[in-house]
Design a protein around this motif. Sequence first.
Motif, PDB file in Angstrom:
ATOM      1  N   LYS A  24       0.730  -1.254   0.125  1.00 12.57           N
ATOM      2  CA  LYS A  24       0.068   0.132   0.058  1.00 12.57           C
ATOM      3  C   LYS A  24       0.963   1.360  -0.004  1.00 12.57           C
ATOM      4  O   LYS A  24       1.694   1.542   1.063  1.00 12.57           O
ATOM      5  CB  LYS A  24      -0.914  -0.030   1.134  1.00 12.57           C
ATOM      6  CG  LYS A  24      -1.984  -1.143   1.309  1.00 12.57           C
ATOM      7  CD  LYS A  24      -2.764  -0.902   2.588  1.00 12.57           C
ATOM      8  CE  LYS A  24      -3.776  -2.052   2.481  1.00 12.57           C
ATOM      9  NZ  LYS A  24      -4.797  -1.779   3.997  1.00 12.57           N
ATOM     10  N   VAL A  26       3.762   2.001  -1.322  1.00 16.24           N
ATOM     11  CA  VAL A  26       5.033   1.830  -0.443  1.00 16.24           C
ATOM     12  C   VAL A  26       6.189   2.658  -1.432  1.00 16.24           C
ATOM     13  O   VAL A  26       6.192   2.652  -2.465  1.00 16.24           O
ATOM     14  CB  VAL A  26       5.569   0.204  -0.726  1.00 16.24           C
ATOM     15  CG1 VAL A  26       6.863   0.193  -0.150  1.00 16.24           C
ATOM     16  CG2 VAL A  26       4.576  -0.154  -0.016  1.00 16.24           C
ATOM     17  N   SER A  74       8.188   4.719   3.547  1.00 11.95           N
ATOM     18  CA  SER A  74       6.667   5.069   3.921  1.00 11.95           C
ATOM     19  C   SER A  74       5.795   3.991   3.292  1.00 11.95           C
ATOM     20  O   SER A  74       6.193   3.379   2.225  1.00 11.95           O
ATOM     21  CB  SER A  74       6.229   6.248   3.688  1.00 11.95           C
ATOM     22  OG  SER A  74       6.208   6.528   2.317  1.00 11.95           O
ATOM     23  N   GLU A  76       2.563   0.720   3.815  1.00  7.59           N
ATOM     24  CA  GLU A  76       2.323  -0.423   4.301  1.00  7.59           C
ATOM     25  C   GLU A  76       2.641  -1.810   3.657  1.00  7.59           C
ATOM     26  O   GLU A  76       2.359  -1.761   2.256  1.00  7.59           O
ATOM     27  CB  GLU A  76       0.853  -0.632   4.861  1.00  7.59           C
ATOM     28  CG  GLU A  76       0.506   0.791   5.896  1.00  7.59           C
ATOM     29  CD  GLU A  76      -0.910   0.368   6.268  1.00  7.59           C
ATOM     30  OE1 GLU A  76      -1.524  -0.407   5.857  1.00  7.59           O
ATOM     31  OE2 GLU A  76      -1.276   1.331   7.015  1.00  7.59           O
ATOM     32  N   ILE A  78       1.277  -5.464   4.060  1.00  9.08           N
ATOM     33  CA  ILE A  78       0.472  -6.517   4.881  1.00  9.08           C
ATOM     34  C   ILE A  78       0.946  -7.979   4.460  1.00  9.08           C
ATOM     35  O   ILE A  78       0.904  -8.243   3.217  1.00  9.08           O
ATOM     36  CB  ILE A  78      -0.690  -6.223   4.657  1.00  9.08           C
ATOM     37  CG1 ILE A  78      -1.254  -4.753   4.907  1.00  9.08           C
ATOM     38  CG2 ILE A  78      -1.701  -6.873   5.626  1.00  9.08           C
ATOM     39  CD1 ILE A  78      -0.800  -4.127   6.193  1.00  9.08           C
ATOM     40  N   LYS A  82      -0.558  -9.163   8.894  1.00  2.00           N
ATOM     41  CA  LYS A  82       0.479  -8.146   9.661  1.00  2.00           C
ATOM     42  C   LYS A  82       1.125  -7.005   8.723  1.00  2.00           C
ATOM     43  O   LYS A  82       1.611  -7.406   7.847  1.00  2.00           O
ATOM     44  CB  LYS A  82       1.303  -8.943  10.499  1.00  2.00           C
ATOM     45  CG  LYS A  82       0.730  -9.865  11.406  1.00  2.00           C
ATOM     46  CD  LYS A  82       1.687 -10.598  12.134  1.00  2.00           C
ATOM     47  CE  LYS A  82       1.128 -11.740  13.098  1.00  2.00           C
ATOM     48  NZ  LYS A  82       2.456 -12.542  13.741  1.00  2.00           N
ATOM     49  N   ASP A  83       1.262  -5.623   9.234  1.00  2.00           N
ATOM     50  CA  ASP A  83       2.022  -4.727   8.498  1.00  2.00           C
ATOM     51  C   ASP A  83       3.472  -4.897   8.993  1.00  2.00           C
ATOM     52  O   ASP A  83       3.946  -4.739   9.949  1.00  2.00           O
ATOM     53  CB  ASP A  83       1.620  -3.521   8.894  1.00  2.00           C
ATOM     54  CG  ASP A  83       2.352  -2.336   8.041  1.00  2.00           C
ATOM     55  OD1 ASP A  83       3.432  -2.773   7.450  1.00  2.00           O
ATOM     56  OD2 ASP A  83       2.054  -1.152   8.349  1.00  2.00           O
ATOM     57  N   THR A  85       6.106  -3.633   7.996  1.00  2.00           N
ATOM     58  CA  THR A  85       6.933  -2.430   8.238  1.00  2.00           C
ATOM     59  C   THR A  85       6.945  -2.064   9.785  1.00  2.00           C
ATOM     60  O   THR A  85       7.920  -1.328   9.996  1.00  2.00           O
ATOM     61  CB  THR A  85       6.541  -1.443   7.497  1.00  2.00           C
ATOM     62  OG1 THR A  85       5.173  -0.958   7.774  1.00  2.00           O
ATOM     63  CG2 THR A  85       6.533  -1.581   5.976  1.00  2.00           C
ATOM     64  N   LYS A  86       6.228  -2.565  10.407  1.00  2.00           N
ATOM     65  CA  LYS A  86       6.189  -2.039  11.809  1.00  2.00           C
ATOM     66  C   LYS A  86       6.624  -3.099  12.806  1.00  2.00           C
ATOM     67  O   LYS A  86       6.364  -3.103  14.206  1.00  2.00           O
ATOM     68  CB  LYS A  86       4.731  -2.006  12.485  1.00  2.00           C
ATOM     69  CG  LYS A  86       4.072  -0.679  11.600  1.00  2.00           C
ATOM     70  CD  LYS A  86       2.560  -0.168  11.992  1.00  2.00           C
ATOM     71  CE  LYS A  86       2.339   1.190  11.542  1.00  2.00           C
ATOM     72  NZ  LYS A  86       2.505   1.271   9.872  1.00  2.00           N
TER      73      LYS A  86
END
Length: 259
Positions: A24, A26, A74, A76, A78, A82-83, A85-86
């Motif tokens: 999303k 990216v 920047s 996401e 998934i 789960k994302d 990137t986090k």
Amino acid sequence: MQTREIIQDTHREPAVEGVLIEFKDVYKSYGDNKVLNGINFSINKGENLVILGKSGSGKSVTVKCLVGLTKVDSGEIIVFGKDITKLNEDGLNSVRMKIGFLFQSAALYDSMTVRQNLVFTLQHHNKKLTEAQMESYVMDALKNVGLLESIDKFPAELSGGMKKRIGLARALIIQPEIMIYDEPTGGLDTITAREIIDLISEIKIKYKTTSIIITHDLTCAKYNSDRIIVLKDGVVKTEGRFRDIENNTDEWVRSFFEK
């Protein structure tokens, strides 16, 4: 290993069982070099997605971002809901454990036999397996790629195609839910490339994998894709089935099919 006829189903419907992977908006840059410029796409569970793109289009960086080897600027990503990137490193490792990767070079350890290469991967993923269990996994993986007789050989004793198939066995031995193929037919002769193309199709059926295939090989793209996305300058230029891409009237997209 005998050459088999390539599976001829080039007009199959993509398997739709829910989105398993989604990019999303990216973005990723290296200094002034903007590699990914707001890339968006998704992959359904059980789908084979081929990524086409010329050098520098962002194919490899996309995959590196997917497995967390490269941090995005920047956006996401998934995976399994789960994302990533986090996620911290432990969280990323739990995702990576479900992903098999066939490297372009096969990336085998030259100092290890075929058996040792596969056992090393198993031990890394599951330290609780007994020697008997590991041997069973190794035998099954090698049978699936038609190279059981090479179990005690070193990589230097194998042809390029055999190394590629051993690399595939090593990826499959962890029974991944997602497979990533980086130029799976790159550097292979026509007959061996056909064998790898067949194997990818068989693996999808047997293991029910969801796959990303990065390739310049249009034959591989044609026979192994449910859907294709074409990257240009870090964004999705177009997407569709092989016949949609082949019949695209855009001059730049058409250039992929020009000899």
